[in-house]
Scaffold this motif. Sequence first.
Motif, mmCIF file in Angstrom:
data_model
loop_
_atom_site.group_PDB
_atom_site.id
_atom_site.type_symbol
_atom_site.label_atom_id
_atom_site.label_comp_id
_atom_site.label_asym_id
_atom_site.label_seq_id
_atom_site.Cartn_x
_atom_site.Cartn_y
_atom_site.Cartn_z
ATOM 1 N N ILE A 59 0.702 -1.192 -0.022
ATOM 2 C CA ILE A 59 0.007 0.195 -0.069
ATOM 3 C C ILE A 59 0.897 1.239 0.158
ATOM 4 O O ILE A 59 0.643 2.246 -0.709
ATOM 5 N N ARG A 60 1.952 1.152 0.799
ATOM 6 C CA ARG A 60 2.909 2.404 0.975
ATOM 7 C C ARG A 60 4.371 1.820 1.194
ATOM 8 O O ARG A 60 4.538 0.899 1.743
ATOM 9 N N ASN A 61 5.052 2.444 0.084
ATOM 10 C CA ASN A 61 6.597 2.130 -0.077
ATOM 11 C C ASN A 61 7.546 3.312 0.089
ATOM 12 O O ASN A 61 7.784 3.877 -0.852
ATOM 13 N N GLU A 62 7.941 3.635 1.335
ATOM 14 C CA GLU A 62 8.726 4.922 1.455
ATOM 15 C C GLU A 62 9.722 4.406 2.162
ATOM 16 O O GLU A 62 10.037 3.628 2.811
ATOM 17 N N ALA A 63 10.889 5.453 2.344
ATOM 18 C CA ALA A 63 12.418 4.990 2.840
ATOM 19 C C ALA A 63 12.125 4.849 4.279
ATOM 20 O O ALA A 63 12.559 3.896 4.850
ATOM 21 N N ARG A 64 11.118 5.518 5.035
ATOM 22 C CA ARG A 64 11.000 5.397 6.440
ATOM 23 C C ARG A 64 9.461 4.734 6.831
ATOM 24 O O ARG A 64 9.455 4.475 7.902
ATOM 25 N N GLN A 65 8.917 4.310 6.008
ATOM 26 C CA GLN A 65 7.302 4.023 6.334
ATOM 27 C C GLN A 65 7.112 2.695 5.159
ATOM 28 O O GLN A 65 7.177 3.087 4.108
ATOM 29 N N SER A 66 6.489 1.718 5.526
ATOM 30 C CA SER A 66 5.832 0.701 4.662
ATOM 31 C C SER A 66 4.707 0.322 5.124
ATOM 32 O O SER A 66 4.418 0.086 6.269
ATOM 33 N N THR A 67 3.618 0.166 4.349
ATOM 34 C CA THR A 67 2.286 -0.517 4.863
ATOM 35 C C THR A 67 1.966 -1.477 3.969
ATOM 36 O O THR A 67 2.271 -1.292 2.697
ATOM 37 N N ILE A 68 1.591 -2.635 4.257
ATOM 38 C CA ILE A 68 0.993 -3.587 3.412
ATOM 39 C C ILE A 68 -0.266 -4.411 4.042
ATOM 40 O O ILE A 68 -0.712 -4.044 5.199
ATOM 41 N N THR A 69 -0.940 -4.805 3.060
ATOM 42 C CA THR A 69 -2.219 -5.870 3.434
ATOM 43 C C THR A 69 -1.615 -7.065 2.922
ATOM 44 O O THR A 69 -1.027 -7.412 2.038
ATOM 45 N N TYR A 70 -2.354 -8.293 3.668
ATOM 46 C CA TYR A 70 -1.913 -9.462 3.407
ATOM 47 C C TYR A 70 -3.053 -10.377 3.458
ATOM 48 O O TYR A 70 -3.867 -10.071 4.374
ATOM 49 N N SER A 71 -3.072 -11.538 3.081
ATOM 50 C CA SER A 71 -4.085 -12.616 3.083
ATOM 51 C C SER A 71 -3.406 -13.887 3.117
ATOM 52 O O SER A 71 -2.376 -14.195 2.674
ATOM 53 N N CYS A 72 -3.637 -14.518 4.292
ATOM 54 C CA CYS A 72 -3.217 -16.027 4.557
ATOM 55 C C CYS A 72 -4.218 -16.914 4.931
ATOM 56 O O CYS A 72 -5.401 -16.614 4.922
ATOM 57 N N PRO A 73 -3.859 -18.178 4.865
ATOM 58 C CA PRO A 73 -4.658 -19.257 5.057
ATOM 59 C C PRO A 73 -5.739 -19.313 6.312
ATOM 60 O O PRO A 73 -6.642 -19.720 6.672
ATOM 61 N N ASN A 74 -4.876 -18.741 7.478
ATOM 62 C CA ASN A 74 -5.223 -18.602 8.591
ATOM 63 C C ASN A 74 -5.963 -17.268 9.146
ATOM 64 O O ASN A 74 -6.235 -16.785 10.385
ATOM 65 N N GLY A 75 -6.005 -16.363 8.077
ATOM 66 C CA GLY A 75 -6.543 -14.988 8.266
ATOM 67 C C GLY A 75 -6.035 -13.942 7.363
ATOM 68 O O GLY A 75 -5.502 -14.286 6.324
ATOM 69 N N SER A 76 -5.964 -12.675 7.845
ATOM 70 C CA SER A 76 -5.585 -11.553 6.831
ATOM 71 C C SER A 76 -5.297 -10.469 7.832
ATOM 72 O O SER A 76 -5.515 -10.415 9.084
#
Length: 133
Positions: free
Chosen positions: A77-94
Amino acid sequence: MRSLLLRAALGLGIGLAATAAASPETARDLSALSALDSGRWQIRDLDSGASQTLCVGDRRVLMQIRHGAAQCEWTVIRNEARQSTITYSCPNGSGRTAMRLETPRLAQIDSQGVLNGIPYGMRAEARRTGACR
């Protein structure tokens, strides 16, 4: 409730050997994450004070800390030098995790999601404490 869930997860050692199934581009290009040092890290919940120590070789474990070794698909979602944000989906949740890099040895982590059908939210400080033993 959130603190109880984190204590339970910390007590079970969730996340000790996690490997994210992110695409090579996602794993390689998360700027804040790639700036962190490998080694022994202490993860302290900012609400409850509970803490966990991890030996971190693959720094991606810090982005999906509550989902342990689950193979998860990431979206950046966001990829900067000092900040990163992701969403993720796994078999056991998200989940959704935002990391703010203070130094290569100190980061703030804000994560929320669902693990095995139970919602969670955590704010944590991740601090490198030395080399893995």
